[in-house]
Design an enzyme around this catalytic site. Sequence first.
Site, short mmCIF file in Angstrom:
data_model
loop_
_atom_site.label_atom_id
_atom_site.label_comp_id
_atom_site.label_asym_id
_atom_site.label_seq_id
_atom_site.Cartn_x
_atom_site.Cartn_y
_atom_site.Cartn_z
N HIS A 187 0.85 -1.19 0.00
CA HIS A 187 0.00 0.00 0.00
C HIS A 187 0.88 1.24 0.00
O HIS A 187 1.69 1.44 0.92
CB HIS A 187 -0.93 -0.02 1.22
CG HIS A 187 -1.98 -1.08 1.12
ND1 HIS A 187 -2.43 -1.80 2.20
CD2 HIS A 187 -2.65 -1.55 0.04
CE1 HIS A 187 -3.35 -2.66 1.80
NE2 HIS A 187 -3.51 -2.53 0.48
N GLU A 190 1.86 3.67 2.97
CA GLU A 190 2.38 3.06 4.19
C GLU A 190 3.91 3.05 4.16
O GLU A 190 4.57 2.02 4.23
CB GLU A 190 1.76 1.66 4.35
CG GLU A 190 0.24 1.76 4.46
CD GLU A 190 -0.50 0.44 4.40
OE1 GLU A 190 0.14 -0.62 4.51
OE2 GLU A 190 -1.74 0.47 4.25
N HIS A 307 2.80 -3.75 6.78
CA HIS A 307 1.83 -2.70 6.45
C HIS A 307 1.83 -1.71 7.62
O HIS A 307 2.51 -1.92 8.62
CB HIS A 307 0.42 -3.30 6.32
CG HIS A 307 0.18 -4.06 5.04
ND1 HIS A 307 -0.61 -3.60 4.03
CD2 HIS A 307 0.66 -5.27 4.63
CE1 HIS A 307 -0.63 -4.48 3.04
NE2 HIS A 307 0.13 -5.51 3.37
N GLU A 381 0.95 -4.89 11.11
CA GLU A 381 0.50 -3.51 10.99
C GLU A 381 1.37 -2.71 11.96
O GLU A 381 1.23 -2.83 13.18
CB GLU A 381 -0.97 -3.37 11.38
CG GLU A 381 -1.94 -4.12 10.46
CD GLU A 381 -2.17 -3.42 9.13
OE1 GLU A 381 -1.58 -2.35 8.87
OE2 GLU A 381 -2.97 -3.96 8.34
O1 0X9 Z 1 -6.67 -4.16 4.58
C1 0X9 Z 1 -5.49 -4.53 4.43
O2 0X9 Z 1 -5.06 -4.87 3.34
C2 0X9 Z 1 -4.54 -4.55 5.62
N1 0X9 Z 1 -4.69 -3.38 6.43
S1 0X9 Z 1 -4.20 -1.92 5.86
O3 0X9 Z 1 -4.63 -0.92 6.79
N2 0X9 Z 1 -2.63 -1.90 5.86
O4 0X9 Z 1 -4.70 -1.75 4.56
C3 0X9 Z 1 -4.86 -5.73 6.50
C4 0X9 Z 1 -4.86 -7.02 5.81
C5 0X9 Z 1 -5.15 -8.10 6.77
N3 0X9 Z 1 -5.85 -9.12 6.12
C6 0X9 Z 1 -7.17 -9.36 6.29
N4 0X9 Z 1 -7.88 -8.77 7.20
N5 0X9 Z 1 -7.64 -10.25 5.47
ZN ZN Z 2 -1.64 -1.85 4.10
#
Ligand code: 0X9
Ligand code: ZN
Length: 444
Positions: A187, A190, A307, A381
């Site tokens: 992303h 980030e 992330h 994260e």
């Molecule tokens: O949404 C995402 O891709 C990740 N969080 S972010 O804030 N960095 O965008 C988390 C991904 C974790 N995976 C799932 N929840 N499936």
């Molecule tokens: Zn992310």
Amino acid sequence: MITRILGLVVALLAANARAINDPRFDGKTGDLLPTVKIEAPTPASSDVETRVWVQFATPGGKPARDLAADSGISIEEVMPGQAAGIATPEAVDRARKAGVKILSAITLEQRFGSLDFPEKDSIYHNYGETKVELEKIAASAPDLVSLFSIGKSFQKNKDLFVLRLTRGAKGAEPSTKPGIVFLGTHHAREHLSTEIPLMLAKYLVDNRAQPEIARLLDTRDIYIIPMVNPDGVEYDISDGKYHMQRKNMAGVDLNRNYSYGWGGPGASDNPRDETYRGPSAFSEPETQAVKAFIEARKNLKVLLSYHTFSELILYPWGGTNNPIDDKPAHDAFVAMGAEMGKMTGYTPQQSSALYIASGDTCDWAWGSALGGKKIFPFTFELTPKSMWGGGFYPGPEAIATTFQANIRPALYLIDLADNPLRATRGQSAFAVTPAEPKAGEALQ
Ligand code: 0X9
Ligand code: ZN
């Protein structure tokens, strides 16, 4: 320019002062860890970006534009009698020689303002600086480190770099040593998730003489891909202010584009959405490159995708609330999560407990990559915990402290790459509380 350089020096000194005053910078992170030697990231090299904004005459209309395009100018603006676009100095030269009448060529900075992080965050690495830093790390230990590209970004002008650290194998040579891959910046906004793997690479090289680090470099195959989405990163910082860019420049959320569970809940089919999954699984050059890279390396056993933000340690599944159905592996994920939680202060949990999202890197790594030979994947994260700490843009002071918190989990995972199930028995030299060896069973 001078102000910019002065600004960088001041930022560096300030970051160093903060690092030294941080009580965690005392080298006492663990008995088995070498004294922590952290240097602030290398400051911006302002001459990395050489591309220009070029205006040229098009007296004959389209044939003149075709000639320019054929010479390597990416045409962005078409006007009566002239056109303009972005090009390398070489492409401008080629166009001129081919008969294109060049009207003007100015730097991208002159045309668009800064193509870099805002001054206060200039310690962060943009694409060009990341490349320079990777080259420096590789050059500093050619016996241990190799640098190569696994493909190009969507915009085709940026490499997806991999830094490999291991003794005895170079470049893309196969290895049977247990392998681990660290990934950053799926992303774009980030940015801290580029800095941490970059600093990890430098840390391993700088501390290569320490016995525990030497052991890891001798016995493990370590890959670092600090910037999976370089186009997005550059766009995010493209005019001296942040754009809050998440997706790649084709508008796809790369962390919804992997194939396992692709198209399921928590990923959008609307290209305008932030979590757009793309037209098909692995539609994007960035995820295709990661896929091909991993599938070609059957020795990979652990994956960590960095992330930001929220200070969490996530493990599969992410696309369903069900736990993985492999009990010993589930126990190992829980044990590793708990252990790394103690090291970082981050909260370990199943990914879907955050929210269900389909098509992420980790579900694919666990569910499909390498066929049945599963890779143990984690999403971290990183800092901050919340928007109050700066959200996606936590400032320069977050870099050193976040890295400090993340060294030990990285070493722990590298160590466990031979057999992550060892975690259940607390058996890693880097565990916070190493297990007593059982009779007849030596700690590895
Ligand atoms: O949404 C995402 O891709 C990740 N969080 S972010 O804030 N960095 O965008 C988390 C991904 C974790 N995976 C799932 N929840 N499936
Ligand atoms: Zn992310």
